[in-house]
Design a protein around this motif. Structure first.
Motif, PDB file in Angstrom:
ATOM      1  N   ARG A 180       0.827  -1.211   0.000  1.00  0.00           N
ATOM      2  CA  ARG A 180       0.000   0.000   0.000  1.00  0.00           C
ATOM      3  C   ARG A 180       0.852   1.249   0.000  1.00  0.00           C
ATOM      4  O   ARG A 180       1.579   1.506   0.956  1.00  0.00           O
ATOM      5  N   ASP A 181       0.753   2.014  -1.053  1.00  0.00           N
ATOM      6  CA  ASP A 181       1.265   3.374  -1.114  1.00  0.00           C
ATOM      7  C   ASP A 181       2.675   3.515  -0.525  1.00  0.00           C
ATOM      8  O   ASP A 181       2.888   4.229   0.438  1.00  0.00           O
ATOM      9  N   ILE A 182       3.619   2.800  -1.133  1.00  0.00           N
ATOM     10  CA  ILE A 182       4.991   2.837  -0.626  1.00  0.00           C
ATOM     11  C   ILE A 182       5.848   3.762  -1.483  1.00  0.00           C
ATOM     12  O   ILE A 182       5.829   3.673  -2.710  1.00  0.00           O
ATOM     13  N   SER A 183       6.563   4.662  -0.841  1.00  0.00           N
ATOM     14  CA  SER A 183       7.489   5.544  -1.537  1.00  0.00           C
ATOM     15  C   SER A 183       8.835   5.524  -0.820  1.00  0.00           C
ATOM     16  O   SER A 183       8.875   5.551   0.404  1.00  0.00           O
ATOM     17  N   PHE A 184       9.902   5.448  -1.587  1.00  0.00           N
ATOM     18  CA  PHE A 184      11.238   5.535  -0.987  1.00  0.00           C
ATOM     19  C   PHE A 184      12.255   5.765  -2.082  1.00  0.00           C
ATOM     20  O   PHE A 184      11.925   5.686  -3.271  1.00  0.00           O
ATOM     21  N   GLU A 185      13.474   6.077  -1.686  1.00  0.00           N
ATOM     22  CA  GLU A 185      14.545   6.199  -2.666  1.00  0.00           C
ATOM     23  C   GLU A 185      15.811   5.623  -2.058  1.00  0.00           C
ATOM     24  O   GLU A 185      16.108   5.858  -0.886  1.00  0.00           O
ATOM     25  N   THR A 186      16.551   4.848  -2.864  1.00  0.00           N
ATOM     26  CA  THR A 186      17.784   4.276  -2.343  1.00  0.00           C
ATOM     27  C   THR A 186      18.952   5.181  -2.710  1.00  0.00           C
ATOM     28  O   THR A 186      18.883   5.953  -3.659  1.00  0.00           O
ATOM     29  N   LYS A 187      20.038   5.049  -1.918  1.00  0.00           N
ATOM     30  CA  LYS A 187      21.245   5.801  -2.245  1.00  0.00           C
ATOM     31  C   LYS A 187      22.272   4.857  -2.854  1.00  0.00           C
ATOM     32  O   LYS A 187      22.196   3.644  -2.678  1.00  0.00           O
ATOM     33  N   ASP A 188      23.249   5.441  -3.528  1.00  0.00           N
ATOM     34  CA  ASP A 188      24.298   4.633  -4.153  1.00  0.00           C
ATOM     35  C   ASP A 188      25.068   3.822  -3.120  1.00  0.00           C
ATOM     36  O   ASP A 188      25.454   4.344  -2.081  1.00  0.00           O
ATOM     37  N   GLY A 189      25.307   2.553  -3.448  1.00  0.00           N
ATOM     38  CA  GLY A 189      26.157   1.728  -2.617  1.00  0.00           C
ATOM     39  C   GLY A 189      25.642   1.460  -1.222  1.00  0.00           C
ATOM     40  O   GLY A 189      26.405   1.119  -0.322  1.00  0.00           O
ATOM     41  N   GLU A 190      24.348   1.587  -1.073  1.00  0.00           N
ATOM     42  CA  GLU A 190      23.770   1.420   0.248  1.00  0.00           C
ATOM     43  C   GLU A 190      23.390  -0.045   0.485  1.00  0.00           C
ATOM     44  O   GLU A 190      23.035  -0.762  -0.446  1.00  0.00           O
ATOM     45  N   PHE A 191      23.462  -0.470   1.743  1.00  0.00           N
ATOM     46  CA  PHE A 191      23.001  -1.811   2.102  1.00  0.00           C
ATOM     47  C   PHE A 191      21.709  -1.644   2.879  1.00  0.00           C
ATOM     48  O   PHE A 191      21.688  -1.096   3.976  1.00  0.00           O
ATOM     49  N   MET A 235      25.525 -11.774 -14.064  1.00  0.00           N
ATOM     50  CA  MET A 235      25.021 -10.726 -14.965  1.00  0.00           C
ATOM     51  C   MET A 235      25.585  -9.364 -14.590  1.00  0.00           C
ATOM     52  O   MET A 235      25.283  -8.373 -15.232  1.00  0.00           O
ATOM     53  N   ASP A 236      26.378  -9.334 -13.521  1.00  0.00           N
ATOM     54  CA  ASP A 236      27.034  -8.123 -13.056  1.00  0.00           C
ATOM     55  C   ASP A 236      26.039  -6.989 -12.773  1.00  0.00           C
ATOM     56  O   ASP A 236      26.120  -5.909 -13.355  1.00  0.00           O
ATOM     57  N   PRO A 237      25.078  -7.228 -11.875  1.00  0.00           N
ATOM     58  CA  PRO A 237      24.061  -6.215 -11.596  1.00  0.00           C
ATOM     59  C   PRO A 237      24.622  -5.053 -10.781  1.00  0.00           C
ATOM     60  O   PRO A 237      25.600  -5.210 -10.048  1.00  0.00           O
ATOM     61  N   GLU A 238      23.997  -3.884 -10.954  1.00  0.00           N
ATOM     62  CA  GLU A 238      24.389  -2.704 -10.176  1.00  0.00           C
ATOM     63  C   GLU A 238      23.705  -2.722  -8.816  1.00  0.00           C
ATOM     64  O   GLU A 238      24.247  -2.254  -7.826  1.00  0.00           O
ATOM     65  N   VAL A 239      22.480  -3.230  -8.831  1.00  0.00           N
ATOM     66  CA  VAL A 239      21.726  -3.359  -7.588  1.00  0.00           C
ATOM     67  C   VAL A 239      21.430  -4.835  -7.400  1.00  0.00           C
ATOM     68  O   VAL A 239      21.038  -5.513  -8.344  1.00  0.00           O
ATOM     69  N   LEU A 240      21.651  -5.333  -6.199  1.00  0.00           N
ATOM     70  CA  LEU A 240      21.387  -6.742  -5.951  1.00  0.00           C
ATOM     71  C   LEU A 240      20.304  -6.851  -4.882  1.00  0.00           C
ATOM     72  O   LEU A 240      20.430  -6.297  -3.785  1.00  0.00           O
ATOM     73  N   LEU A 273      30.711  -9.003  -0.897  1.00  0.00           N
ATOM     74  CA  LEU A 273      30.344  -8.455  -2.209  1.00  0.00           C
ATOM     75  C   LEU A 273      30.100  -6.968  -2.106  1.00  0.00           C
ATOM     76  O   LEU A 273      30.520  -6.189  -2.958  1.00  0.00           O
ATOM     77  N   HIS A 274      29.406  -6.607  -1.042  1.00  0.00           N
ATOM     78  CA  HIS A 274      29.064  -5.209  -0.842  1.00  0.00           C
ATOM     79  C   HIS A 274      30.329  -4.375  -0.654  1.00  0.00           C
ATOM     80  O   HIS A 274      30.467  -3.308  -1.238  1.00  0.00           O
ATOM     81  N   ARG A 275      31.264  -4.903   0.140  1.00  0.00           N
ATOM     82  CA  ARG A 275      32.512  -4.180   0.390  1.00  0.00           C
ATOM     83  C   ARG A 275      33.335  -4.060  -0.878  1.00  0.00           C
ATOM     84  O   ARG A 275      33.819  -2.993  -1.228  1.00  0.00           O
ATOM     85  N   GLU A 276      33.485  -5.198  -1.601  1.00  0.00           N
ATOM     86  CA  GLU A 276      34.411  -5.213  -2.730  1.00  0.00           C
ATOM     87  C   GLU A 276      33.868  -4.486  -3.939  1.00  0.00           C
ATOM     88  O   GLU A 276      34.604  -3.835  -4.670  1.00  0.00           O
ATOM     89  N   ARG A 277      32.586  -4.633  -4.192  1.00  0.00           N
ATOM     90  CA  ARG A 277      32.053  -4.082  -5.447  1.00  0.00           C
ATOM     91  C   ARG A 277      31.182  -2.872  -5.222  1.00  0.00           C
ATOM     92  O   ARG A 277      30.785  -2.201  -6.158  1.00  0.00           O
ATOM     93  N   ASN A 278      30.866  -2.623  -3.964  1.00  0.00           N
ATOM     94  CA  ASN A 278      30.143  -1.420  -3.599  1.00  0.00           C
ATOM     95  C   ASN A 278      28.820  -1.243  -4.356  1.00  0.00           C
ATOM     96  O   ASN A 278      28.446  -0.149  -4.702  1.00  0.00           O
ATOM     97  N   ASN A 279      28.131  -2.358  -4.668  1.00  0.00           N
ATOM     98  CA  ASN A 279      26.825  -2.141  -5.275  1.00  0.00           C
ATOM     99  C   ASN A 279      25.740  -2.031  -4.207  1.00  0.00           C
ATOM    100  O   ASN A 279      25.936  -2.414  -3.063  1.00  0.00           O
ATOM    101  N   THR A 280      24.646  -1.449  -4.621  1.00  0.00           N
ATOM    102  CA  THR A 280      23.519  -1.299  -3.710  1.00  0.00           C
ATOM    103  C   THR A 280      22.920  -2.673  -3.445  1.00  0.00           C
ATOM    104  O   THR A 280      22.751  -3.460  -4.370  1.00  0.00           O
ATOM    105  N   ILE A 281      22.639  -2.960  -2.189  1.00  0.00           N
ATOM    106  CA  ILE A 281      22.071  -4.258  -1.860  1.00  0.00           C
ATOM    107  C   ILE A 281      20.793  -4.075  -1.065  1.00  0.00           C
ATOM    108  O   ILE A 281      20.730  -3.234  -0.158  1.00  0.00           O
ATOM    109  N   ILE A 282      19.769  -4.796  -1.469  1.00  0.00           N
ATOM    110  CA  ILE A 282      18.547  -4.830  -0.663  1.00  0.00           C
ATOM    111  C   ILE A 282      18.373  -6.268  -0.211  1.00  0.00           C
ATOM    112  O   ILE A 282      18.244  -7.168  -1.043  1.00  0.00           O
TER     113      ILE A 282
END
Lengths: 265, 289
Positions: free
Chosen positions: B24-35, B160-165, B189-198
C-alpha cells in the motif's frame, strides 16, 4: 498470468449453493450436462440458460469471474464451431472460397457453441462452489458401492484430492520459477516454436524436481501419521443430506422434466 | 544507480472476493552503494515489493524509477533493467536446471547477449565471488550441498554483473554455518564491489549486522525506513508487528531500566560491548576521582 485460469478453482463465499451437499452438486452437474443433449429446441436452450443464470445468481459468484474462466477455452470453442460451420453438408447459404456455409451447418455450429459454453459454465460452477475436499468426499460416498466389486474407491478419491490440492501449489511454483528465470533474462514470449519450446526447459526441470520432492515429502508425512488407506477410517464431517439438499434434488428433477418436454416443442 | 518508488500499490486479484492489498502506497529512494535491510512479518508484502523493483510484476498504481527513468514507460528495456537490478529469489537453488554448475551460471549472461566465452568468464568470476571452486564447475548442481547450491544460484544472478542486488531471504532454511557463509559472502560483495544491496530478512540480528538502513513493512505499508539505531528505538512497536529488535537491544533496554546510562538503541553485540566498556571506564574514572 497463469493465475487467471479460473477453471477448477474454488471461489470462497457463502451461499446456499456453497452449502449444498457435494453429492447433490455432482449429480446435478451430471444431469445438467446430460440435459443439454436431450433438447434440440431454442426454447430448451433458453430455459437451460435461465436455470444456469439463476444458479449463478444464487451462488453469489460475480458473473464476470465465471466468464473470465471461459477465456481459457476460447480456442477449443473456435475450432469446434468452425468445423461444424464449414463441414456440415446441406443447403448452401454463402461461400468463402472453397469453404461453404450451410443452413444446417450454421444451426449445428450455433447449438454446439451454446452447448459447450453451458457445459463449461455448468461444470466450473460446481468446482467454484465446492472445495476439492468436499468434491472428493462426495465422489467417494456416491461411488462407494463400487467397493463391492473391488474398485479401490477410497484410494482413487484420495489420489484425486491430492492431485486437486496440488494444482494451485504447482501453479504458484510455476509462477515463481518463471519469474526467477525471467530475473535471469529468460524470454518466454518471443522466438519461433522451437526457441519457445527450448525456453520451457528452465521452467520444466525445476518444476518436475519440485513436484517429486513435494510428493515424497507428502508420502512421508502421511506415513508418519499412520495413513494406511480407507479401511476403518472415519470422517470428521460425515456427509448427511439436509432439507435443502432434498429441495435441490426436487428442483433438478423438475428442470429435467421441462428439458425433456422441450424436445417436442 | 538509484531506485525510486512513488506511491507503489499492489492489489492481488482485484475485483474478486479474494482481493487483497499486498503493498500500500509505498514511496522511498535508495542511495548509491547502500546496504538496505527489508524486514517484515510473513505476508507483509516484502516479496511483492521487491518483484516490482525489477519489473517482474507491475504495480496496480504508483511508479518506479531506475536512474530517473520510469521503468513502465513505453519502450523501456526490461531485459536491461533485469540485468542491472539482479533479483535473487527465496530458495534460489530451486531454479537450477542445467546439467552442470558452470552452464547454469552462464544462463543469465547468455540471455543478456554475451558470447559463450564472455559468459563463461562472467560465470567463473561470479562463482569465485561466492566461493565455489573450479572442481565444482562440471558437477551437476543437484550433487551440491544445500549451502553450495544456494551460492551457485546466487552466482547465477551475480554473473550478470548487476548494479543493484536484491536478495529475498538469502539465508532461509540453511544451517547456522551455511547461513553465516552466505551472509558473509553478501557483505564481502558489498565491500568489494560497492553495489547497492537490498536484503529481505525476518531476522533483525542478520539485518542489524550489515544494513546501513532498515525498511520495515507491516501489512503492506512502509512503517520505518531509517538507520538500524533509529528503527530499534521502536522495539516495542516492532513487537506489535510480530517482529523483534535484536536480543542485545532488549538487554540494553533492561540495563537502562535499571538505571544504567547506556544507549538502548544498539543492535549488534560489538556495539553493545563498546557501550558497556565506555560506561565501565566512566565509572572507574569517577571512583578514581
Amino acid at each position: 498470468m497463469i493465475r487467471d485460469i479460473t477453471i477448477g478453482q474454488y471461489y470462497p463465499t457463502d451461499s446456499v449453493i456453497h452449502r449444498l451437499d457435494p453429492r447433490v452438486k455432482l449429480a446435478s452437474t451430471m444431469l445438467f450436462l446430460i440435459s443439454l443433449f436431450l433438447t434440440e429446441s431454442i426454447v430448451g436452450y433458453v430455459f437451460a440458460g435461465a436455470a444456469l443464470l439463476a444458479v449463478i445468481r444464487i451462488s453469489r459468484i460475480p458473473f464476470k469471474y465465471i466468464v473470465r474462466g471461459l477465456k481459457a477455452v476460447v480456442i477449443l470453442l473456435f475450432i469446434s464451431v468452425s468445423f461444424n460451420l464449414f463441414l456440415t453438408p446441406g443447403e448452401e447459404i454463402f461461400r468463402l472460397g472453397f469453404l461453404k456455409v450451410t443452413r444446417e451447418g450454421l444451426r449445428t455450429a450455433l447449438y454446439m457453441a451454446v452447448r459447450l459454453i453451458y457445459l463449461i459454465i455448468g461444470s466450473s460452477l460446481m468446482t467454484l462452489t465446492t472445495t476439492p475436499n468436499q468434491l472428493t468426499d462426495g465422489l467417494e460416498k456416491s461411488l462407494g458401492f463400487l467397493n463391492k466389486v473391488h474398485v479401490p474407491v477410497h484410494e482413487i478419491a484420495m489420489m484425486m484430492s491430492i492431485a486437486l490440492r496440488f494444482i494451485p501449489i504447482l501453479i504458484e511454483e510455476t509462477d515463481k520459477i518463471m519469474k526467477a528465470q525471467m530475473a535471469r533474462g529468460a524470454d518466454f514470449d518471443t522466438g519461433n516454436l522451437m526457441q519457445r519450446a527450448r525456453a520451457m526447459v528452465p521452467i520444466l526441470v525445476p518444476l518436475f524436481i519440485s513436484a517429486f520432492r513435494r510428493a515424497a515429502d507428502l508420502a512421508q508425512a502421511m506415513e508418519a501419521r499412520c495413513y494406511h488407506g480407507g479401511a476403518g477410517r472415519t470422517k470428521l464431517k460425515p456427509l448427511r443430506y439436509e432439507r435443502r439438499d432434498y429441495i435441490a434434488y426436487l428442483l433438478v428433477a423438475l428442470y429435467l422434466v421441462v428439458m425433456v418436454v422441450t424436445r417436442w416443442l | 544507480m538509484s531506485i525510486k518508488a512513488e506511491g507503489l500499490t499492489y492489489i492481488y486479484q482485484a475485483g474478486t472476493a479474494m482481493e487483497s492489498y499486498a503493498v500500500r502506497d509505498i514511496s522511498f529512494e535508495t542511495k548509491d552503494g547502500e546496504f538496505i535491510g527489508l524486514i517484515g512479518h510473513t505476508g507483509s508484502g516484502k516479496s511483492t515489493l521487491i518483484q516490482q523493483l525489477n519489473g517482474l510484476i507491475k504495480p496496480t498504481s504508483g511508479k518506479i524509477y531506475y536512474n530517473g527513468e520510469d521503468i513502465h514507460s513505453e519502450g523501456y528495456d526490461m531485459k536491461r533493467l533485469r540485468q542491472r537490478v539482479g533479483l535473487v529469489f527465496q530458495y534460489p537453488e530451486y531454479q537450477l536446471f542445467e546439467t552442470d554448475v558452470l552452464t547454469d551460471v552462464k544462463f543469465g549472461p547468455k540471455n543478456m547477449g554475451m558470447s559463450d566465452i564472455e559468459a563463461e568468464e562472467a560465470a567463473k568470476r561470479a562463482l569465485k565471488l561466492v566461493g565455489i571452486g573450479e572442481d565444482f564447475y562440471k558437477r551437476s548442481p543437484f550433487e551440491l550441498s544445500g549451502g553450495q547450491k544456494r551460492r551457485a544460484a546466487i552466482a547465477g544472478v551475480l554473473a550478470m554483473d548487476p548494479e543493484v542486488l536484491i536478495l529475498d531471504e538469502p539465508a532461509a532454511g540453511l544451517d547456522p554455518l551455511g547461513k553465516t557463509e552466505i551472509l558473509e559472502t553478501i557483505a564481502r560483495l558489498h565491500r568489494e564491489r560497492n553495489n547497492t544491496i537490498i536484503m529481505v530478512s525476518h531476522s533483525m540480528e542478520d539485518v542489524a549486522e550489515y544494513a546501513d538502513r532498515i525498511m520495515v513493512l507491516d501489512d503492506g505499508k512502509l512503517v520505518y525506513f531509517d538507520s538500524p539505531k533509529e528503527v530499534f528505538r521502536h522495539y516495542e512497536e516492532l513487537e506489535k508487528m510480530g517482529l523483534s529488535a535484536p536480543q542485545i537491544t532488549y538487554l540494553m533496554g533492561d540495563l537502562k531500566k535499571r538505571g544504567l546510562q547506556v544507549d538502548d538503541s544498539v543492535g549488534t553485540v560489538a556495539e553493545a560491548c563498546r557501550e558497556i566498556l565506555r560506561l565501565w571506564k566512566e565509572k572507574e574514572e569517577k571512583s578514581a576521582e
